[in-house]
Design a protein around this motif. Structure first.
Motif, PDB file in Angstrom:
ATOM      1  N   MET A   1      -0.112 -42.357  -0.408  1.00 60.56           N
ATOM      2  CA  MET A   1      -1.450 -42.653  -0.877  1.00 60.56           C
ATOM      3  C   MET A   1      -2.450 -41.563  -0.494  1.00 60.56           C
ATOM      4  N   ASN A   2      -2.225 -40.922   0.687  1.00 58.94           N
ATOM      5  CA  ASN A   2      -3.139 -39.881   1.129  1.00 58.94           C
ATOM      6  C   ASN A   2      -3.146 -38.689   0.191  1.00 58.94           C
ATOM      7  N   GLN A   3      -1.973 -38.336  -0.362  1.00 63.79           N
ATOM      8  CA  GLN A   3      -1.919 -37.191  -1.274  1.00 63.79           C
ATOM      9  C   GLN A   3      -2.718 -37.470  -2.534  1.00 63.79           C
ATOM     10  N   ILE A   4      -2.617 -38.674  -3.056  1.00 63.61           N
ATOM     11  CA  ILE A   4      -3.383 -39.037  -4.262  1.00 63.61           C
ATOM     12  C   ILE A   4      -4.873 -38.975  -3.962  1.00 63.61           C
ATOM     13  N   HIS A   5      -5.274 -39.541  -2.837  1.00 59.06           N
ATOM     14  CA  HIS A   5      -6.681 -39.522  -2.437  1.00 59.06           C
ATOM     15  C   HIS A   5      -7.179 -38.087  -2.283  1.00 59.06           C
ATOM     16  N   ASN A   6      -6.388 -37.253  -1.615  1.00 56.58           N
ATOM     17  CA  ASN A   6      -6.793 -35.869  -1.398  1.00 56.58           C
ATOM     18  C   ASN A   6      -6.924 -35.105  -2.706  1.00 56.58           C
ATOM     19  N   GLU A   7      -5.996 -35.293  -3.626  1.00 55.55           N
ATOM     20  CA  GLU A   7      -6.067 -34.591  -4.906  1.00 55.55           C
ATOM     21  C   GLU A   7      -7.266 -35.071  -5.734  1.00 55.55           C
ATOM     22  N   THR A   9     -10.027 -36.264  -4.476  1.00 53.23           N
ATOM     23  CA  THR A   9     -11.198 -35.741  -3.778  1.00 53.23           C
ATOM     24  C   THR A   9     -11.412 -34.272  -4.121  1.00 53.23           C
ATOM     25  N   LYS A  10     -10.334 -33.491  -4.156  1.00 47.55           N
ATOM     26  CA  LYS A  10     -10.448 -32.074  -4.509  1.00 47.55           C
ATOM     27  C   LYS A  10     -10.897 -31.907  -5.953  1.00 47.55           C
ATOM     28  N   LEU A  11     -10.408 -32.772  -6.841  1.00 46.21           N
ATOM     29  CA  LEU A  11     -10.824 -32.711  -8.243  1.00 46.21           C
ATOM     30  C   LEU A  11     -12.315 -33.026  -8.376  1.00 46.21           C
ATOM     31  N   LEU A  12     -12.791 -34.029  -7.653  1.00 43.59           N
ATOM     32  CA  LEU A  12     -14.209 -34.374  -7.664  1.00 43.59           C
ATOM     33  C   LEU A  12     -15.052 -33.220  -7.127  1.00 43.59           C
ATOM     34  N   ALA A  13     -14.621 -32.635  -6.010  1.00 42.63           N
ATOM     35  CA  ALA A  13     -15.373 -31.521  -5.429  1.00 42.63           C
ATOM     36  C   ALA A  13     -15.411 -30.330  -6.384  1.00 42.63           C
ATOM     37  N   TRP A  65     -23.422 -27.685  -1.775  1.00 40.36           N
ATOM     38  CA  TRP A  65     -23.309 -28.292  -0.450  1.00 40.36           C
ATOM     39  C   TRP A  65     -22.720 -29.697  -0.562  1.00 40.36           C
ATOM     40  N   LEU A  66     -23.126 -30.453  -1.600  1.00 39.07           N
ATOM     41  CA  LEU A  66     -22.554 -31.793  -1.807  1.00 39.07           C
ATOM     42  C   LEU A  66     -21.057 -31.715  -2.072  1.00 39.07           C
ATOM     43  N   ALA A  67     -20.632 -30.712  -2.833  1.00 36.42           N
ATOM     44  CA  ALA A  67     -19.203 -30.545  -3.097  1.00 36.42           C
ATOM     45  C   ALA A  67     -18.450 -30.265  -1.797  1.00 36.42           C
ATOM     46  N   ARG A  68     -19.039 -29.442  -0.956  1.00 37.69           N
ATOM     47  CA  ARG A  68     -18.389 -29.161   0.328  1.00 37.69           C
ATOM     48  C   ARG A  68     -18.325 -30.413   1.208  1.00 37.69           C
ATOM     49  N   ARG A  69     -19.376 -31.207   1.183  1.00 36.70           N
ATOM     50  CA  ARG A  69     -19.382 -32.458   1.950  1.00 36.70           C
ATOM     51  C   ARG A  69     -18.321 -33.427   1.445  1.00 36.70           C
ATOM     52  N   THR A  70     -18.079 -33.413   0.142  1.00 39.39           N
ATOM     53  CA  THR A  70     -17.057 -34.276  -0.448  1.00 39.39           C
ATOM     54  C   THR A  70     -15.690 -33.964   0.146  1.00 39.39           C
ATOM     55  N   LEU A  71     -15.419 -32.695   0.406  1.00 38.72           N
ATOM     56  CA  LEU A  71     -14.120 -32.302   0.948  1.00 38.72           C
ATOM     57  C   LEU A  71     -13.907 -32.774   2.374  1.00 38.72           C
ATOM     58  N   GLN A  72     -14.950 -33.187   3.055  1.00 40.83           N
ATOM     59  CA  GLN A  72     -14.786 -33.683   4.412  1.00 40.83           C
ATOM     60  C   GLN A  72     -14.070 -35.027   4.469  1.00 40.83           C
ATOM     61  N   SER A  73     -13.936 -35.678   3.304  1.00 39.90           N
ATOM     62  CA  SER A  73     -13.244 -36.966   3.301  1.00 39.90           C
ATOM     63  C   SER A  73     -11.748 -36.818   3.064  1.00 39.90           C
ATOM     64  N   LEU A  74     -11.241 -35.568   3.063  1.00 39.57           N
ATOM     65  CA  LEU A  74      -9.793 -35.355   2.933  1.00 39.57           C
ATOM     66  C   LEU A  74      -9.083 -35.962   4.136  1.00 39.57           C
ATOM     67  N   LYS A  75      -7.909 -36.538   3.888  1.00 40.38           N
ATOM     68  CA  LYS A  75      -7.144 -37.182   4.958  1.00 40.38           C
ATOM     69  C   LYS A  75      -5.944 -36.314   5.324  1.00 40.38           C
TER      70      LYS A  75
END
Length: 76
Positions: A1-7, A9-13, A65-75
């Motif tokens: 599940m973490n890989q899906i979430h991370n991908e 999140t990266k797509l959103l960023a 900056w918001l895009a960079r903040r989004t990446l902080q939620s990577l697991k």
């Protein structure tokens, strides 16, 4: 599940960062380039033009900056 979430999140960023780039190119790079090459429809250099360009640059930087903040939620 973490890989899906991370991908996702990266797509959103990436999408958010693309909006930031579009803001900077539209409001900052284009007017400066038009003035630099002497385009007939370029805005005249004045305080309002500089303010407009700086406002778009700051807006794009803030969105980036918001895009960079989004990446902080990577697991891990």
């Amino acid at each position: 599940m973490n890989q899906i979430h991370n991908e996702q999140t990266k797509l959103l960023a990436t999408g958010v960062n693309n909006v930031a780039v579009a803001c900077i190119v539209t409001g900052f790079v284009t007017p400066i380039s038009a003035m630099g090459v002497g385009a007939t429809n370029a805005p005249p250099l004045g305080l309002d033009t500089i303010g407009f360009a700086v406002a778009w640059l700051l807006a794009g930087s803030g969105i980036h900056w918001l895009a960079r903040r989004t990446l902080q939620s990577l697991k891990p």
